[in-house]
Design a protein around this motif. Structure first.
Motif, PDB file in Angstrom:
ATOM      1  N   SER A 245      -1.727 -27.867 -37.494  1.00 51.55           N
ATOM      2  CA  SER A 245      -2.742 -27.967 -38.540  1.00 51.55           C
ATOM      3  C   SER A 245      -4.087 -28.401 -37.950  1.00 51.55           C
ATOM      4  O   SER A 245      -4.137 -29.214 -37.020  1.00 51.55           O
ATOM      5  CB  SER A 245      -2.306 -28.972 -39.601  1.00 51.55           C
ATOM      6  OG  SER A 245      -1.115 -28.556 -40.234  1.00 51.55           O
TER       7      SER A 245
ATOM      8  N   ARG B  32      -4.637 -23.679 -43.296  1.00 49.98           N
ATOM      9  CA  ARG B  32      -4.088 -24.932 -42.760  1.00 49.98           C
ATOM     10  C   ARG B  32      -4.478 -25.161 -41.316  1.00 49.98           C
ATOM     11  O   ARG B  32      -4.795 -26.295 -40.913  1.00 49.98           O
ATOM     12  CB  ARG B  32      -2.553 -24.922 -42.890  1.00 49.98           C
ATOM     13  CG  ARG B  32      -1.866 -26.151 -42.303  1.00 49.98           C
ATOM     14  CD  ARG B  32      -0.347 -26.018 -42.364  1.00 49.98           C
ATOM     15  NE  ARG B  32       0.146 -24.870 -41.609  1.00 49.98           N
ATOM     16  CZ  ARG B  32       0.306 -24.851 -40.285  1.00 49.98           C
ATOM     17  NH1 ARG B  32      -0.007 -25.924 -39.542  1.00 49.98           N
ATOM     18  NH2 ARG B  32       0.777 -23.769 -39.670  1.00 49.98           N
TER      19      ARG B  32
ATOM     20  N   GLU C  79      -1.418 -20.625 -44.667  1.00 53.56           N
ATOM     21  CA  GLU C  79      -1.173 -21.117 -43.315  1.00 53.56           C
ATOM     22  C   GLU C  79      -2.407 -20.944 -42.439  1.00 53.56           C
ATOM     23  O   GLU C  79      -2.699 -21.786 -41.580  1.00 53.56           O
ATOM     24  CB  GLU C  79       0.028 -20.388 -42.704  1.00 53.56           C
ATOM     25  CG  GLU C  79       1.340 -20.676 -43.402  1.00 53.56           C
ATOM     26  CD  GLU C  79       1.695 -22.154 -43.326  1.00 53.56           C
ATOM     27  OE1 GLU C  79       1.707 -22.718 -42.209  1.00 53.56           O
ATOM     28  OE2 GLU C  79       1.947 -22.747 -44.390  1.00 53.56           O
TER      29      GLU C  79
END
Length: 214
Positions: free
Chosen positions: A122, A154, A151
């Motif tokens: 992340s 992220r 994602e």
């Protein structure tokens, strides 16, 4: 691997025939018999790379292609680290045959983006340039993009950006827009080869879309 086409017949995991075709002054990376990328794209790839590099120093790219954007990003004075994810060995082999020496901050990894994205740490990168060759079935899979794009957000640092390959249609890409509030768009003229099959016309305006993480 890179492609500006949404008609590419390659899906992750496939093993298509991959060739670098140089004839009549044209350079084409062919995957599965389709035009995946051509050398006339250079200025648009460079413009995309330069835009990406405005937003930080650690970058990630999906799809190597001819390496036009990869080298441009790595050679930017602002870049500390640039990693490229490539699906096919053959694409990297063709790239390294043309460029036996590459910048030290450039790394090419092998893998499938739709699996690798879940493994990336992340807030680990400042920007992602996204230019893979995918089958139309993948591009139109709404559930896949709904799983994948959170994602991508992220792994971006706050203020980071996601830049997909340019479009020759003046419309935002539905796969990405729900996941970003701020979008920067740049218009650039382009002239493709007369034989180019994946653009809307062989000249006109191309649009680089830059999606910003708040």
């Amino acid at each position: 691997m890179t492609s500006t086409s949404t008609n590419t017949s390659t899906r992750p995991g496939a093993k298509p025939d991959i060739q670098l075709i140089e004839q009549n002054g044209e350079v084409t990376l062919s995957i599965g018999g389709e035009q995946a990328m051509q050398a006339w794209e250079r200025d648009l790839m460079w413009a995309s790379a330069d835009l990406l590099c405005e937003y930080g120093q650690d970058f990630y790219e999906v799809g190597l292609g001819l390496g036009l954007s990869a080298l441009r990003i790595a050679q930017n004075p602002a870049t500390r680290r640039h990693t490229v994810l490539e699906l096919f060995d053959e694409v990297e082999d063709l790239f390294r045959a043309k460029h036996p020496q590459v910048p030290e901050n450039l790394t090419v990894e092998r893998g499938d983006f739709f699996r690798r994205i879940f493994e990336l740490p992340s807030e680990s990168i400042d920007g992602m340039f996204f230019d893979p060759a995918l089958d139309m079935e993948v591009w139109t899979d709404a559930e896949l993009w709904a799983r994948t794009m959170p994602e991508v957000v992220r792994v971006l640092r706050p203020g980071g950006v996601f830049i997909p390959f340019f479009s020759t249609k003046p419309e935002l890409r539905w796969q990405y827009t729900p996941h970003f509030r701020s979008i920067r768009v740049e218009r650039h003229p382009y002239t493709a080869y007369d034989t180019t099959e994946y653009t809307h016309g062989t000249s006109g305006d191309a649009y680089i879309q830059c999606f910003l993480k708040d």
